[in-house]
Design an enzyme around this catalytic site. Structure first.
Site, PDB file in Angstrom:
ATOM      1  N   ARG A   1       0.814  -1.217   0.000  1.00  0.00           N
ATOM      2  CA  ARG A   1       0.000   0.000   0.000  1.00  0.00           C
ATOM      3  C   ARG A   1       0.851   1.272   0.000  1.00  0.00           C
ATOM      4  O   ARG A   1       0.323   2.354  -0.288  1.00  0.00           O
ATOM      5  CB  ARG A   1      -0.955   0.010   1.196  1.00  0.00           C
ATOM      6  CG  ARG A   1      -2.142  -0.930   1.030  1.00  0.00           C
ATOM      7  CD  ARG A   1      -3.159  -0.750   2.142  1.00  0.00           C
ATOM      8  NE  ARG A   1      -3.541   0.632   2.385  1.00  0.00           N
ATOM      9  CZ  ARG A   1      -4.457   1.311   1.691  1.00  0.00           C
ATOM     10  NH1 ARG A   1      -5.073   0.725   0.666  1.00  0.00           N
ATOM     11  NH2 ARG A   1      -4.766   2.560   2.003  1.00  0.00           N
TER      12      ARG A   1
ATOM     13  N   PHE B   1       0.400   5.622  11.229  1.00  0.00           N
ATOM     14  CA  PHE B   1      -0.402   4.546  10.651  1.00  0.00           C
ATOM     15  C   PHE B   1       0.097   4.127   9.268  1.00  0.00           C
ATOM     16  O   PHE B   1       0.549   3.004   9.083  1.00  0.00           O
ATOM     17  CB  PHE B   1      -1.877   4.964  10.595  1.00  0.00           C
ATOM     18  CG  PHE B   1      -2.514   5.039  11.945  1.00  0.00           C
ATOM     19  CD1 PHE B   1      -3.164   3.946  12.494  1.00  0.00           C
ATOM     20  CD2 PHE B   1      -2.436   6.196  12.706  1.00  0.00           C
ATOM     21  CE1 PHE B   1      -3.735   3.999  13.755  1.00  0.00           C
ATOM     22  CE2 PHE B   1      -3.006   6.272  13.971  1.00  0.00           C
ATOM     23  CZ  PHE B   1      -3.650   5.172  14.504  1.00  0.00           C
ATOM     24  N   GLU B   2       0.032   5.009   8.287  1.00  0.00           N
ATOM     25  CA  GLU B   2       0.355   4.606   6.920  1.00  0.00           C
ATOM     26  C   GLU B   2       1.166   5.713   6.250  1.00  0.00           C
ATOM     27  O   GLU B   2       0.636   6.565   5.549  1.00  0.00           O
ATOM     28  CB  GLU B   2      -0.928   4.300   6.135  1.00  0.00           C
ATOM     29  CG  GLU B   2      -0.697   3.407   4.942  1.00  0.00           C
ATOM     30  CD  GLU B   2      -1.986   2.835   4.390  1.00  0.00           C
ATOM     31  OE1 GLU B   2      -2.033   1.611   4.125  1.00  0.00           O
ATOM     32  OE2 GLU B   2      -2.961   3.597   4.211  1.00  0.00           O
ATOM     33  N   GLN B   3       2.444   5.701   6.504  1.00  0.00           N
ATOM     34  CA  GLN B   3       3.354   6.719   6.008  1.00  0.00           C
ATOM     35  C   GLN B   3       4.237   6.124   4.914  1.00  0.00           C
ATOM     36  O   GLN B   3       4.863   5.085   5.113  1.00  0.00           O
ATOM     37  CB  GLN B   3       4.228   7.244   7.161  1.00  0.00           C
ATOM     38  CG  GLN B   3       5.209   8.301   6.721  1.00  0.00           C
ATOM     39  CD  GLN B   3       6.099   8.798   7.842  1.00  0.00           C
ATOM     40  OE1 GLN B   3       7.083   9.482   7.584  1.00  0.00           O
ATOM     41  NE2 GLN B   3       5.798   8.457   9.082  1.00  0.00           N
TER      42      GLN B   3
END
Length: 538
Positions: A353, A374-376
């Site tokens: 992702r 979280f989503e870096q």
């Protein structure tokens, strides 16, 4: 005589657990919020070390999305017994305040390269677990116990929170603890006892622990007992090693390690350490791994071979023929199918992702802001030298100011310098700098490049940075042109353990890498076709 040159694992490699399997030595170190979890290095001579794996590489083993900075994998323990490698680790879910929420697990593998099993949950009573394989076949799980009923507030834990070392028998067949835990060691008056490892020799159980916190009072404390559960008597010197009373020693913050015997019976002891910038108490390279030669005294106690408590930069190696390999520039063109081994990302077990390898580039899929828990989309390698240059080539077509990609010197969400290609609604595609020089807890940005630098509307851009101790200078060029300095000299020293909140609040180290974010939610992509790391003090 050939020498072991310290640190043996430069850059962010703390809490070293060492084991030997036949002629091979392995060291496991903490990785905190960086994914995959746990670094394992291999050596046959204790002089030269090579990264051979990060075993916690899938969601069933580790998911750190939401873990705060400096949480995640603390102090793994690696051992070899019964034909298996055993890896014990903690996933810490909270740092600040009275609680830690530290969950301990065990994974095993028949070979250091794997396959590594899914984890077996053990307990959550404290962190820094280890597994001791006694010579009668029984196994014992060891961890410090955390007492939240203390004034341990704000990332500066006080002594009462470190409530001693617990030991409990572990049934490997059943995959669970049995019997009752016993608190076997309260530590020395130095306090903050953690990082325990057991070793047996001549009917004595030897216990080494870390004390004094991971700052400049850090130490390896030693004790022994005739029985595993104690009582334990302290070493006559209390400490096996520490630099706490020698502020000018080149290796500071020495503590937290484990002993190992060579096939010939020589003893070495790992330890973490740091090399602060001259005249400062800031360590951009984080806590590194050192190794000291030790000898048994006639009184049955272990001491450093060179005498005293302060760890040495050079110690004798077991094999006089061993020679240390020198550092060289590393250029990666991302033309393979796997990420080069020195690179990691943050927290997520779903790397697909946030990046992919196209065959000619590392493609970052821009997602949450730089510093997200979280989503870096950030892929980086450790800074291993106090003086180095990093370069990358970026193709990126931002469409609004919420999209940015570029080269970053990164520690955590409130300590980074980011040279980024972005979009300005009046100027078009531009180069800017987003800097967060230790602003905790808010993480507010500074923009030291004002106005931004105009870039061609499309095409590749080359970005570079040079770190010279405490100074950082960014550069850029359009391919075919000359390098141009961009922005002022920035403070690289803040990208360190001690920057911002201070020495007891951050536990990783500086990284150099590539980052992208798209806070519009469009998940725009950025292609990096090469990344070069050039050590200048190799």
């Amino acid at each position: 005589m050939s020498a072991i040159i310290n640190p043996i694992l430069p850059g962010f490699n703390p809490d070293p657990s060492i084991c030997r399997a036949g002629p091979d030595y392995y060291i496991a170190t903490s990785t905190f919020e960086w994914y995959p979890g746990v670094q394992i290095h291999h050596s046959t001579d204790l002089v030269n070390w090579r990264l051979v794996g990060r075993p916690l590489d899938r969601a069933s083993q580790l998911d750190m999305r939401g873990n705060p900075d400096s949480c995640g994998i603390w102090a793994p323990c690696l051992s070899h017994a019964d034909g298996l490698f055993w890896l014990v680790y903690t996933d810490v879910k909270r740092l600040d305040g009275n609680f830690k929420d530290s969950h301990n697990y065990i994974v095993t593998a028949p070979d250091i390269a794997g396959p590594w099993s899914d984890p077996v949950y053990v307990n959550s009573s404290g962190f820094d677990p280890s597994l001791f394989h006694d010579d009668d076949g029984r196994k014992w799980f060891v961890n410090m116990v955390w007492n939240h009923r203390s004034n341990s507030i704000g990332g500066s834990p006080k002594h009462p929170a470190f409530a001693g070392i617990l030991v409990q028998e572990y049934d490997a067949q059943a995959g669970k603890l049995i019997g009752e835990p016993e608190n076997i060691f309260q530590g020395s008056p130095h306090g903050l006892v953690e990082g325990a490892h057991l070793f047996k020799r001549k009917a004595w159980y030897y216990l080494t622990v870390a004390e004094g916190g991971t700052g400049y009072d850090h130490a390896v404390t030693m004790a022994r007992s005739r029985t595993l559960t104690g009582p334990y008597e302290l070493h006559p010197d209390i400490f096996l090693m520490t630099s706490k009373d020698t502020p000018d020693a080149p290796l500071q913050r020495a503590g937290h390690g484990q002993m190992v015997e060579t096939p010939g019976g020589a003893v070495y002891h790992t330890h973490l350490c740091s090399r602060p910038l001259p005249g400062t108490r800031r360590s951009p390279l984080g806590r590194e791994t050192g190794l000291q030669k030790c000898v048994w005294g006639e009184d049955g106690w272990l001491r450093q071979a060179q005498g005293g408590l302060v760890p040495a930069l050079k110690v004798d190696a077991p094999d006089p023929a061993s020679r240390k390999r020198s550092s060289e520039p590393v250029r990666r063109t991302f033309d393979g199918t796997e990420l080069p081994p020195e690179f990691q990302w943050l927290r997520t077990p779903l790397p697909e992702r946030i990046f992919s390898l196209t065959g000619s580039a590392l493609r970052l899929i821009a997602r949450e802001s730089i510093g997200s828990w979280f989503e870096q989309s950030l892929v980086a390698r450790r800074q291993e030298h106090l003086h180095f240059r990093a370069e990358t080539t970026l193709s990126f077509a931002p469409q609004n100011f919420q999209q940015a990609a570029g080269l970053v010197h990164y520690y955590n969400r409130h300590k980074f310098h980011f040279l980024a290609v972005t979009w300005h609604e009046d100027l078009g595609r531009v180069l800017t700098i987003l800097s967060c020089p230790g602003d905790w807890p808010d993480g507010r940005l500074q923009f030291p490049l004002d106005p931004p630098v105009l870039l061609p509307v499309d095409g590749a851009v080359e970005l570079a940075m040079e770190i010279d101790g405490a100074d950082l200078q960014f550069f850029y060029r359009i391919p075919g042109s000359d390098w141009t300095q961009v922005g002022p000299v920035l403070d690289a020293s803040v990208i360190s353990d001690e920057g911002g909140r201070g020495e007891h609040a951050s536990f990783t180290g500086a990284f150099a890498g590539m980052a992208a974010f798209d806070t519009s939610g469009d998940a725009i992509s950025a292609d990096f076709t090469q990344f070069t790391y050039i050590p200048e003090d190799a």
